[in-house]
Design a protein around this motif. Structure first.
Motif, PDB file in Angstrom:
ATOM      1  N   HIS A   1      61.371  69.468 -27.147  1.00 50.88           N
ATOM      2  CA  HIS A   1      60.328  70.312 -26.548  1.00 50.88           C
ATOM      3  C   HIS A   1      60.049  70.015 -25.085  1.00 50.88           C
ATOM      4  O   HIS A   1      58.902  69.977 -24.660  1.00 50.88           O
ATOM      5  CB  HIS A   1      59.019  70.179 -27.352  1.00 50.88           C
ATOM      6  CG  HIS A   1      59.201  70.291 -28.828  1.00 50.88           C
ATOM      7  ND1 HIS A   1      59.634  71.452 -29.449  1.00 50.88           N
ATOM      8  CD2 HIS A   1      59.050  69.365 -29.826  1.00 50.88           C
ATOM      9  CE1 HIS A   1      59.715  71.249 -30.753  1.00 50.88           C
ATOM     10  NE2 HIS A   1      59.389  69.993 -31.012  1.00 50.88           N
ATOM     11  N   PHE A   2      61.106  69.818 -24.293  1.00 52.48           N
ATOM     12  CA  PHE A   2      60.878  69.654 -22.864  1.00 52.48           C
ATOM     13  C   PHE A   2      61.835  70.528 -22.069  1.00 52.48           C
ATOM     14  O   PHE A   2      62.912  70.888 -22.533  1.00 52.48           O
ATOM     15  CB  PHE A   2      61.012  68.192 -22.425  1.00 52.48           C
ATOM     16  CG  PHE A   2      62.422  67.652 -22.468  1.00 52.48           C
ATOM     17  CD1 PHE A   2      63.305  67.826 -21.413  1.00 52.48           C
ATOM     18  CD2 PHE A   2      62.866  66.934 -23.566  1.00 52.48           C
ATOM     19  CE1 PHE A   2      64.590  67.324 -21.442  1.00 52.48           C
ATOM     20  CE2 PHE A   2      64.157  66.424 -23.618  1.00 52.48           C
ATOM     21  CZ  PHE A   2      65.018  66.628 -22.550  1.00 52.48           C
TER      22      PHE A   2
ATOM     23  N   THR B   1      57.421  72.658 -24.182  1.00 54.46           N
ATOM     24  CA  THR B   1      57.624  73.933 -24.874  1.00 54.46           C
ATOM     25  C   THR B   1      56.812  74.058 -26.156  1.00 54.46           C
ATOM     26  O   THR B   1      56.802  75.123 -26.774  1.00 54.46           O
ATOM     27  CB  THR B   1      59.114  74.145 -25.175  1.00 54.46           C
ATOM     28  OG1 THR B   1      59.622  73.019 -25.903  1.00 54.46           O
ATOM     29  CG2 THR B   1      59.907  74.307 -23.886  1.00 54.46           C
ATOM     30  N   THR B   2      56.104  72.979 -26.564  1.00 54.45           N
ATOM     31  CA  THR B   2      55.180  73.114 -27.686  1.00 54.45           C
ATOM     32  C   THR B   2      53.874  73.736 -27.224  1.00 54.45           C
ATOM     33  O   THR B   2      53.073  74.195 -28.042  1.00 54.45           O
ATOM     34  CB  THR B   2      54.872  71.751 -28.321  1.00 54.45           C
ATOM     35  OG1 THR B   2      54.187  70.925 -27.372  1.00 54.45           O
ATOM     36  CG2 THR B   2      56.152  71.066 -28.765  1.00 54.45           C
TER      37      THR B   2
ATOM     38  N   THR C   1      51.826  73.004 -18.104  1.00 59.81           N
ATOM     39  CA  THR C   1      52.977  73.018 -17.210  1.00 59.81           C
ATOM     40  C   THR C   1      52.615  72.308 -15.916  1.00 59.81           C
ATOM     41  O   THR C   1      51.520  72.466 -15.386  1.00 59.81           O
ATOM     42  CB  THR C   1      53.392  74.466 -16.917  1.00 59.81           C
ATOM     43  OG1 THR C   1      53.800  75.076 -18.134  1.00 59.81           O
ATOM     44  CG2 THR C   1      54.538  74.511 -15.913  1.00 59.81           C
ATOM     45  N   LYS C   2      53.551  71.531 -15.412  1.00 63.32           N
ATOM     46  CA  LYS C   2      53.295  70.754 -14.203  1.00 63.32           C
ATOM     47  C   LYS C   2      54.270  71.170 -13.119  1.00 63.32           C
ATOM     48  O   LYS C   2      55.481  71.247 -13.365  1.00 63.32           O
ATOM     49  CB  LYS C   2      53.446  69.260 -14.499  1.00 63.32           C
ATOM     50  CG  LYS C   2      53.101  68.352 -13.335  1.00 63.32           C
ATOM     51  CD  LYS C   2      53.182  66.899 -13.775  1.00 63.32           C
ATOM     52  CE  LYS C   2      52.796  65.958 -12.650  1.00 63.32           C
ATOM     53  NZ  LYS C   2      52.862  64.535 -13.075  1.00 63.32           N
TER      54      LYS C   2
ATOM     55  N   ALA D   1      55.179  64.076 -29.007  1.00 67.00           N
ATOM     56  CA  ALA D   1      54.300  63.221 -29.788  1.00 67.00           C
ATOM     57  C   ALA D   1      55.072  62.116 -30.468  1.00 67.00           C
ATOM     58  O   ALA D   1      56.271  61.987 -30.322  1.00 67.00           O
ATOM     59  CB  ALA D   1      53.559  64.066 -30.828  1.00 67.00           C
ATOM     60  N   VAL D   2      54.340  61.304 -31.239  1.00 68.42           N
ATOM     61  CA  VAL D   2      54.974  60.181 -31.928  1.00 68.42           C
ATOM     62  C   VAL D   2      56.083  60.667 -32.844  1.00 68.42           C
ATOM     63  O   VAL D   2      57.089  60.004 -33.043  1.00 68.42           O
ATOM     64  CB  VAL D   2      53.908  59.414 -32.738  1.00 68.42           C
ATOM     65  CG1 VAL D   2      54.556  58.298 -33.540  1.00 68.42           C
ATOM     66  CG2 VAL D   2      52.851  58.860 -31.799  1.00 68.42           C
TER      67      VAL D   2
END
Length: 528
Positions: free
Chosen positions: A112-113, A138-139, A144-145, A501-502
């Motif tokens: 998800h990146f 993308t989650t 967005t940066k 996430a984890v």
């Protein structure tokens, strides 16, 4: 800072216009004062940089790169080249400021990146490379940066501007997804003029730099000191000519006239018929670079071993399989070749058993009008399946032409098949690009094959490098693909934000367990 950096392209155009009109000064641009007469416009430069090999390996393992709009990527998940570089050359300070065309997207649907680089720039005076960077989770859980002119690396600028050492910045770690990148060594950087000017004299200039009617410095920025401190440079100083000789990157340099085929001209082969049996041959293939790195990295903690006459290039490189047998027909453009040698990938050891134990042997390549297949006998966790079609092949040309009794077909695109994906335990999806295939086959016994890519010429059973020494198990490779402060050195460099996430981290750590479970479930079943 953004105003200063974006000024160079506009300034280059303004200087060129002023030169054409015969003007003696320039109006202020973007709040700047009158442009210095020492600044000359530059154009048609290329920048080649791989960012960091371990970063490419990570992305290639779980996602992919997409280069467009003037950017390209070298084969085998190699370095990136950005084109159409324009900017200015300061003939007093001997520095360059260049902006390049190209867009590079690294993305992984699984983790998800998505990271996009555009407007890549090189400032030799500041000794840094920058880019506009956009990162997307993308989650949708992380905003967005975006950042303009983000400093990605400090550059140890050299006179030639080739293979310059780079050090990644804190910002690089922030945008690429790992704080561990900050201060780490990046890939070398090269900046060169794409093509020499057609008016370049056959012998280099014997006098100092000039800025003729074109505004292009004949000594070129790569022949000048880049720090403004001539005392630190060679005594030849700024009188060195522009490097219009073959001092370029692999992607743009002119090939050596003696290296076109690798065949020896001193021992011509006898004329071979249009079709018949092969006398010999080699196949070069790396399977997939990210897979090799994964096997010896800190996740699988395994090793790569070649045997049966196969060889592996140093630094956990590609493999060479030898002693081809088969048939050819140059009139019909058909080729079938089977090669000796085997390669074994082993990892995820627990209690003396391995979750990953994959052997490829008896490789066979077929081509018919430029397309074909690559198959092998596959032994996975003790279950053997013969003749598995691992990849679909597509050559750049359908013609099979012999030169001095040798047919050479290089950089054949290989795409993973559904059966190949199953052989790899669905580690990769069908349609994934594998490493390209290189084929050289001899049509007569006196034809001389080009040198192979493998560094192990003993034909023995070396491991990961072909020197008889084991590479892997400790998260390192001899060539630095993994280890030495890279992703596999401690595991801390795996991009945390990129994994999400984890659960994302668990996917990586548990990849071997999932792989082993899947393969054990399918033991006894034949691969397609």
């Amino acid at each position: 800072m953004p105003v200063r950096r974006r000024r160079c392209t506009a300034l280059a155009a303004a200087v060129a216009t002023a030169t054409a009109l015969g003007a003696t000064a320039l109006a202020a641009l973007g709040g700047a004062t009158t442009a210095s007469a020492a600044e000359a416009p530059l154009s048609d430069y290329e920048l080649t940089w791989g960012i960091k090999q371990s970063y490419r390996t990570y992305v290639g393992m779980f996602g992919s790169f997409t280069a467009s709009e003037g950017a390209t990527q070298a084969a085998g998940n190699g370095a990136f080249t950005f084109t159409d570089g324009t900017g200015t050359y300061d003939t007093t300070a001997h520095t360059v400021d260049l902006a390049f065309q190209g867009k590079l997207v690294s993305a992984s649907a699984a983790h998800h990146f998505e990271v996009t680089l555009t407007d890549v720039r090189f400032d030799s005076g500041a000794g840094e490379i920058t880019a506009d960077v956009t990162t997307v989770d993308t989650t949708g859980t992380t905003p967005t940066k975006k950042g303009d002119d983000v400093p990605l690396a400090k550059v140890a600028v050299t006179r030639a501007m080739t293979d310059m050492a780079t050090t990644l910045t804190t910002e690089a770690g922030e945008y690429l997804g790992s704080a561990g990148y900050a201060g780490a060594a990046g890939d070398p950087l090269t900046v060169v003029k794409r093509t020499p000017p057609t008016t370049e004299p056959s012998t280099g200039p014997t006098t100092g730099p000039t800025t003729g009617p074109t505004g292009e410095p004949t000594t070129g920025p790569t022949g000048e000191p880049t720090t403004g401190e001539p005392s630190k440079e060679p005594t030849t100083g700024p009188t060195d000519p522009e490097p219009t000789d073959p001092q370029t990157t692999p992607a743009t340099g002119e090939p050596s006239p003696t290296a076109s085929t690798g065949a020896s001209a001193s021992a011509p082969a006898s004329t071979a018929p249009a079709k018949g049996a092969l006398a010999d041959g080699t196949l070069g293939w790396g399977v997939k670079e990210s897979f090799r790195a994964y096997v010896v990295g800190t996740i699988a903690k395994g090793r790569v071993t070649v045997s049966g006459g196969a060889a592996q290039a140093a630094g956990n490189g590609a493999f060479t399989f030898k002693d081809a047998t088969g048939t050819y027909d140059t009139d019909a453009d058909k080729l079938t070749a089977t090669f000796k040698g085997a390669v074994n990938f082993k990892g995820h050891e627990s209690g003396g058993s391995y979750g990953l134990d994959l052997t490829l042997s008896n490789l066979k390549a077929t081509l018919d009008g430029g397309t074909g297949t690559l198959s092998a006998d596959v032994n996975s966790l003790g279950t053997q399946t013969k003749g598995v079609v691992l990849a679909d092949l597509e050559a750049r040309s359908g013609d099979l032409k012999a030169a001095q009794g040798v047919i050479t077909v290089d950089d054949v695109a290989a795409t993973l098949t559904a059966a190949g994906a199953k052989a790899f335990g669905d580690f990769y999806q069908a349609g994934t690009a594998l490493d390209p295939v290189d084929l050289s086959v001899a049509l007569s016994t006196d034809a001389q094959l080009p040198d192979g890519d493998g560094s192990d010429t003993s034909g023995g059973t070396g491991t990961s490098g072909g020197t008889g020494s084991t590479v892997g198990g400790t998260g390192t490779t001899t060539g630095g693909s993994i280890g030495g402060g890279s992703l596999a050195s401690t595991g801390s460099d795996i991009p945390g934000p990129a994994l999400g996430a984890v659960a994302g981290v668990a996917v990586v750590v548990g990849a071997g367990a999932v792989y082993a479970t899947r393969r054990r479930r399918t033991q006894g079943q034949s691969a397609e």
